[in-house]
Enzyme design. Structure first.
Site, PDB file in Angstrom:
ATOM      1  N   THR A 279       0.816  -1.217   0.000  1.00  0.00           N
ATOM      2  CA  THR A 279       0.000   0.000   0.000  1.00  0.00           C
ATOM      3  C   THR A 279       0.850   1.267   0.000  1.00  0.00           C
ATOM      4  OG1 THR A 279      -1.550   1.246   1.367  1.00  0.00           O
ATOM      5  CG2 THR A 279      -0.103  -0.256   2.528  1.00  0.00           C
ATOM      6  N   ASP A 280       0.256   2.364  -0.453  1.00  0.00           N
ATOM      7  CA  ASP A 280       0.958   3.656  -0.393  1.00  0.00           C
ATOM      8  C   ASP A 280       1.099   4.157   1.045  1.00  0.00           C
ATOM      9  OD1 ASP A 280      -1.713   4.314   0.071  1.00  0.00           O
ATOM     10  OD2 ASP A 280      -1.850   5.810  -1.529  1.00  0.00           O
ATOM     11  N   GLU A 281       0.314   3.569   1.974  1.00  0.00           N
ATOM     12  CA  GLU A 281       0.323   4.087   3.349  1.00  0.00           C
ATOM     13  C   GLU A 281       1.676   3.886   4.039  1.00  0.00           C
ATOM     14  OE1 GLU A 281      -3.106   3.438   5.705  1.00  0.00           O
ATOM     15  OE2 GLU A 281      -4.459   3.550   3.995  1.00  0.00           O
TER      16      GLU A 281
ATOM     17  N   TYR B 156      -1.658  -0.450  11.085  1.00  0.00           N
ATOM     18  CA  TYR B 156      -1.831  -1.119   9.783  1.00  0.00           C
ATOM     19  C   TYR B 156      -0.637  -0.834   8.874  1.00  0.00           C
ATOM     20  CZ  TYR B 156      -3.239  -1.619   4.895  1.00  0.00           C
ATOM     21  OH  TYR B 156      -3.259  -1.924   3.552  1.00  0.00           O
TER      22      TYR B 156
ATOM     23  N   LYS C  30       2.308  -3.305   7.319  1.00  0.00           N
ATOM     24  CA  LYS C  30       2.561  -3.479   5.884  1.00  0.00           C
ATOM     25  C   LYS C  30       4.012  -3.089   5.550  1.00  0.00           C
ATOM     26  CE  LYS C  30       0.089  -4.587   2.987  1.00  0.00           C
ATOM     27  NZ  LYS C  30      -0.319  -5.924   2.463  1.00  0.00           N
TER      28      LYS C  30
HETATM   29  P1  NAD Z   1      -9.675  -7.310   2.388  1.00  0.00           P
HETATM   30  O1  NAD Z   1      -9.666  -7.056   3.863  1.00  0.00           O
HETATM   31  O2  NAD Z   1     -10.910  -7.017   1.606  1.00  0.00           O
HETATM   32  O3  NAD Z   1      -9.315  -8.845   2.104  1.00  0.00           O
HETATM   33  C1  NAD Z   1      -8.307  -9.523   2.802  1.00  0.00           C
HETATM   34  C2  NAD Z   1      -8.473 -11.014   2.559  1.00  0.00           C
HETATM   35  O4  NAD Z   1      -7.425 -11.696   3.243  1.00  0.00           O
HETATM   36  C3  NAD Z   1      -9.789 -11.588   3.079  1.00  0.00           C
HETATM   37  O5  NAD Z   1     -10.381 -12.438   2.123  1.00  0.00           O
HETATM   38  C4  NAD Z   1      -9.383 -12.363   4.321  1.00  0.00           C
HETATM   39  O6  NAD Z   1     -10.234 -13.472   4.600  1.00  0.00           O
HETATM   40  C5  NAD Z   1      -7.973 -12.803   3.965  1.00  0.00           C
HETATM   41  N1  NAD Z   1      -7.145 -13.039   5.146  1.00  0.00           N
HETATM   42  C6  NAD Z   1      -6.989 -12.198   6.215  1.00  0.00           C
HETATM   43  N2  NAD Z   1      -6.182 -12.776   7.125  1.00  0.00           N
HETATM   44  C7  NAD Z   1      -5.769 -13.963   6.595  1.00  0.00           C
HETATM   45  C8  NAD Z   1      -4.914 -14.997   7.059  1.00  0.00           C
HETATM   46  N3  NAD Z   1      -4.299 -14.923   8.246  1.00  0.00           N
HETATM   47  N4  NAD Z   1      -4.713 -16.069   6.262  1.00  0.00           N
HETATM   48  C9  NAD Z   1      -5.324 -16.162   5.048  1.00  0.00           C
HETATM   49  N5  NAD Z   1      -6.173 -15.228   4.580  1.00  0.00           N
HETATM   50  C10 NAD Z   1      -6.392 -14.136   5.349  1.00  0.00           C
HETATM   51  O7  NAD Z   1      -8.424  -6.524   1.821  1.00  0.00           O
HETATM   52  P2  NAD Z   1      -8.236  -5.767   0.421  1.00  0.00           P
HETATM   53  O8  NAD Z   1      -8.732  -4.381   0.566  1.00  0.00           O
HETATM   54  O9  NAD Z   1      -8.746  -6.624  -0.658  1.00  0.00           O
HETATM   55  O10 NAD Z   1      -6.642  -5.690   0.372  1.00  0.00           O
HETATM   56  C11 NAD Z   1      -5.884  -6.759  -0.202  1.00  0.00           C
HETATM   57  C12 NAD Z   1      -4.421  -6.412  -0.128  1.00  0.00           C
HETATM   58  O11 NAD Z   1      -4.167  -5.216  -0.848  1.00  0.00           O
HETATM   59  C13 NAD Z   1      -3.907  -6.161   1.288  1.00  0.00           C
HETATM   60  O12 NAD Z   1      -2.619  -6.700   1.385  1.00  0.00           O
HETATM   61  C14 NAD Z   1      -3.874  -4.653   1.410  1.00  0.00           C
HETATM   62  O13 NAD Z   1      -2.884  -4.239   2.317  1.00  0.00           O
HETATM   63  C15 NAD Z   1      -3.527  -4.247  -0.006  1.00  0.00           C
HETATM   64  N6  NAD Z   1      -4.004  -2.929  -0.436  1.00  0.00           N
HETATM   65  C16 NAD Z   1      -5.312  -2.567  -0.295  1.00  0.00           C
HETATM   66  C17 NAD Z   1      -5.749  -1.342  -0.757  1.00  0.00           C
HETATM   67  C18 NAD Z   1      -7.192  -0.918  -0.645  1.00  0.00           C
HETATM   68  O14 NAD Z   1      -7.524   0.220  -1.004  1.00  0.00           O
HETATM   69  N7  NAD Z   1      -8.114  -1.762  -0.200  1.00  0.00           N
HETATM   70  C19 NAD Z   1      -4.845  -0.469  -1.368  1.00  0.00           C
HETATM   71  C20 NAD Z   1      -3.497  -0.860  -1.503  1.00  0.00           C
HETATM   72  C21 NAD Z   1      -3.099  -2.098  -1.040  1.00  0.00           C
HETATM   73  O1  TDX Z   2     -16.366   6.320   8.095  1.00  0.00           O
HETATM   74  C1  TDX Z   2     -15.326   6.805   7.615  1.00  0.00           C
HETATM   75  N1  TDX Z   2     -15.208   8.171   7.518  1.00  0.00           N
HETATM   76  C2  TDX Z   2     -14.102   8.778   7.015  1.00  0.00           C
HETATM   77  O2  TDX Z   2     -14.043  10.019   6.953  1.00  0.00           O
HETATM   78  C3  TDX Z   2     -14.242   6.000   7.141  1.00  0.00           C
HETATM   79  C4  TDX Z   2     -14.323   4.490   7.218  1.00  0.00           C
HETATM   80  C5  TDX Z   2     -13.142   6.632   6.632  1.00  0.00           C
HETATM   81  N2  TDX Z   2     -13.058   7.980   6.583  1.00  0.00           N
HETATM   82  C6  TDX Z   2     -11.850   8.617   5.996  1.00  0.00           C
HETATM   83  C7  TDX Z   2     -10.527   8.081   6.466  1.00  0.00           C
HETATM   84  C8  TDX Z   2      -9.650   8.219   5.238  1.00  0.00           C
HETATM   85  O3  TDX Z   2      -9.125   9.526   5.165  1.00  0.00           O
HETATM   86  O4  TDX Z   2     -11.917   8.321   4.602  1.00  0.00           O
HETATM   87  C9  TDX Z   2     -10.611   8.032   4.070  1.00  0.00           C
HETATM   88  C10 TDX Z   2     -10.620   6.623   3.519  1.00  0.00           C
HETATM   89  O5  TDX Z   2     -10.742   5.738   4.624  1.00  0.00           O
HETATM   90  P1  TDX Z   2     -10.720   4.132   4.440  1.00  0.00           P
HETATM   91  O6  TDX Z   2     -11.761   3.765   3.448  1.00  0.00           O
HETATM   92  O7  TDX Z   2     -10.775   3.529   5.797  1.00  0.00           O
HETATM   93  O8  TDX Z   2      -9.316   3.917   3.722  1.00  0.00           O
HETATM   94  P2  TDX Z   2      -7.813   4.285   4.177  1.00  0.00           P
HETATM   95  O9  TDX Z   2      -7.712   4.455   5.622  1.00  0.00           O
HETATM   96  O10 TDX Z   2      -7.369   5.444   3.312  1.00  0.00           O
HETATM   97  O11 TDX Z   2      -7.043   2.943   3.745  1.00  0.00           O
HETATM   98  C11 TDX Z   2      -7.381   2.263   2.504  1.00  0.00           C
HETATM   99  O12 TDX Z   2      -6.448   2.567   1.497  1.00  0.00           O
HETATM  100  C12 TDX Z   2      -5.161   2.024   1.585  1.00  0.00           C
HETATM  101  C13 TDX Z   2      -7.457   0.753   2.724  1.00  0.00           C
HETATM  102  O13 TDX Z   2      -8.360   0.460   3.773  1.00  0.00           O
HETATM  103  C14 TDX Z   2      -6.102   0.170   2.993  1.00  0.00           C
HETATM  104  O14 TDX Z   2      -6.185  -1.251   3.099  1.00  0.00           O
HETATM  105  C15 TDX Z   2      -5.189   0.534   1.857  1.00  0.00           C
HETATM  106  O15 TDX Z   2      -3.893   0.071   2.105  1.00  0.00           O
END
Ligand code: NAD
Ligand code: TDX
Length: 360
Positions: A141-143, A166, A170
């Site tokens: 992630t970019d975080e 988190y 990562k």
């Molecule tokens: P998500 O939470 O929707 O899905 C995570 C999945 O991993 C789930 O299906 C869960 O059951 C599985 N999981 C969790 N713990 C596990 C374990 N111990 N063993 C096996 N499986 C397990 O997450 P996402 O948003 O789809 O993110 C996927 C990946 O991409 C993550 O690594 C996250 O850090 C990265 N990522 C997410 C975002 C975003 O915006 N959502 C952005 C950049 C990177």
């Molecule tokens: O109820 C809310 N109100 C609100 O203002 C929630 C859930 C979030 N927020 C804000 C927090 C953040 O600035 O909105 C922005 C987006 O929040 P999230 O959807 O929780 O995402 P973020 O915290 O940016 O992280 C996401 O992007 C990077 C994913 O959850 C991560 O897994 C990924 O790595």
């Protein structure tokens, strides 16, 4: 037939990656390993679950013995590692789960790949220019880069500076992946992506939470003043980038993935409210009345913005969809899949697939 392991394939991004690979590569056997936590949902994959090149395995990446058996059984060519605890707010209330899955789980996977791929006597070296048949792709992630001020972008050279449990977990996993490359010569690639949006997104995250609450006339919580900025990318474009990087990225390299699509949270929510008014036949401005400013997230990063020039120049990847169009598509998906939303909000989606479990 190459066996390809995708971890976390029942989650939001993972399910899109699994779908893309199963449909695009009939010559790959896609093994989806997922623990089915609250975020993992096999309903995300009903359209491809019967395909002959797809196998689901329920299992936990924290179980090292189980992973070694799985690698011995399938001798994976590629690993695409997405399994993680992914929600920042949950990491603030329960950091240890993030350490276990994101750090320990990742190291377990690295060990299993190392054990399988770098057998004693193998010719592998720690030369980072060496291309190999295998590849461990770590999805990050970019975080990990921390927070930006009003200007600037994260590049692949930006120093790591994570702030939440988190992002710290990562960042730690990214370091371990690089360490396995530098120390043992494990063939790896890492990508760091910005915020994803699209279908099948669990409604604890901002966009699906807001859609769900607007539908149900519930307050839409905006943290602080809504001034924080995120760079949003359509999830299918992330999956496309993963495909390109897995096959053409340089061994040992990192690629940033982003949409050049920055939005202040409050502006994004207002746009969403406008779309929802139109879709739900509400009068203009009705949904906006649901916006409720709430206590800010602890350690809330101000701004993320990705510079993905390297990915564009070296591998030719570009986002395919404008945000307004993607957001409207996303809203349509949620409105047409109310049952999915009801199931995940009630927790009523954990299916059992005993016959496909790998025995411990
Ligand atoms: P998500 O939470 O929707 O899905 C995570 C999945 O991993 C789930 O299906 C869960 O059951 C599985 N999981 C969790 N713990 C596990 C374990 N111990 N063993 C096996 N499986 C397990 O997450 P996402 O948003 O789809 O993110 C996927 C990946 O991409 C993550 O690594 C996250 O850090 C990265 N990522 C997410 C975002 C975003 O915006 N959502 C952005 C950049 C990177
Ligand atoms: O109820 C809310 N109100 C609100 O203002 C929630 C859930 C979030 N927020 C804000 C927090 C953040 O600035 O909105 C922005 C987006 O929040 P999230 O959807 O929780 O995402 P973020 O915290 O940016 O992280 C996401 O992007 C990077 C994913 O959850 C991560 O897994 C990924 O790595």
């Amino acid at each position: 037939m190459k066996n390809v392991l995708i971890t976390g394939g029942a989650g939001f991004i993972g399910s899109h990656v699994v779908r893309l690979f199963v449909n695009k590569y009939p010559e790959y056997n896609i093994v989806n390993l997922d623990a089915l936590t609250y975020a993992g949902n096999l309903d995300n994959l009903t359209d491809i679950e019967k395909k002959s090149n797809y196998t689901f395995v329920k299992g936990n990446i924290c179980d090292a013995n189980f992973l070694q058996e799985l690698f011995a059984k399938y001798d994976f060519t590629y690993v695409i590692h997405l399994a993680a605890e992914s929600h920042v707010d949950r990491s603030i209330s329960n950091p240890i789960e993030f350490v276990m899955t994101n750090v320990v789980g990742t190291v377990n996977l690295l060990n299993a790949a190392k054990h399988q791929w770098l057998k004693v006597g193998s010719q592998q070296s720690a030369d980072s220019s060496q291309q190999t048949a295998n590849r461990f792709y770590h999805v990050s992630t970019d975080e990990v880069y921390g927070a930006l001020g009003e200007t600037g972008f994260f590049t692949e050279e930006t120093k790591y500076d994570p702030h939440s449990p988190y992002s710290a977990s990562k960042a730690s996993s990214d370091h371990f992946v690089r360490a396995y490359h530098d120390t043992y010569g494990l063939p790896i690639v890492i990508s760091n992506c910005s915020n994803n949006y699209g279908s099948h997104h669990f409604p604890e995250k901002l966009i699906p939470l807001a859609i769900n609450n607007i539908c149900n006339n519930k307050p839409v919580p905006v943290y602080g003043k809504g001034e924080n900025v995120r760079d949003w990318l359509w999830v299918n474009d992330h999956a496309r980038a993963i495909d390109v990087i897995l096959h053409n990225g340089k061994n040992g390299d990192t690629y940033n993935i982003g949409g050049h699509n920055e939005w202040k949270n409050i502006d994004l929510i207002k746009l969403l409210c406008k779309i929802m008014d139109k879709k739900l036949n509400r009068s203009n401005g009705e949904s906006e009345k649901l916006i409720s400013f709430v206590k800010d997230r602890a350690g809330h990063d101000l701004r993320y913005a990705i510079d993905s020039t390297k990915l564009k120049n070296e591998l030719g990847w570009m986002p395919s969809l404008q945000f307004e169009e993607g957001l409207e598509k996303t809203v349509d998906w949620y409105l047409n899949n109310q049952q999915w939303l009801d199931n995940v909000t009630s927790g009523n989606y954990a299916k059992y697939y005993d016959e496909q479990y790998v025995k411990r």
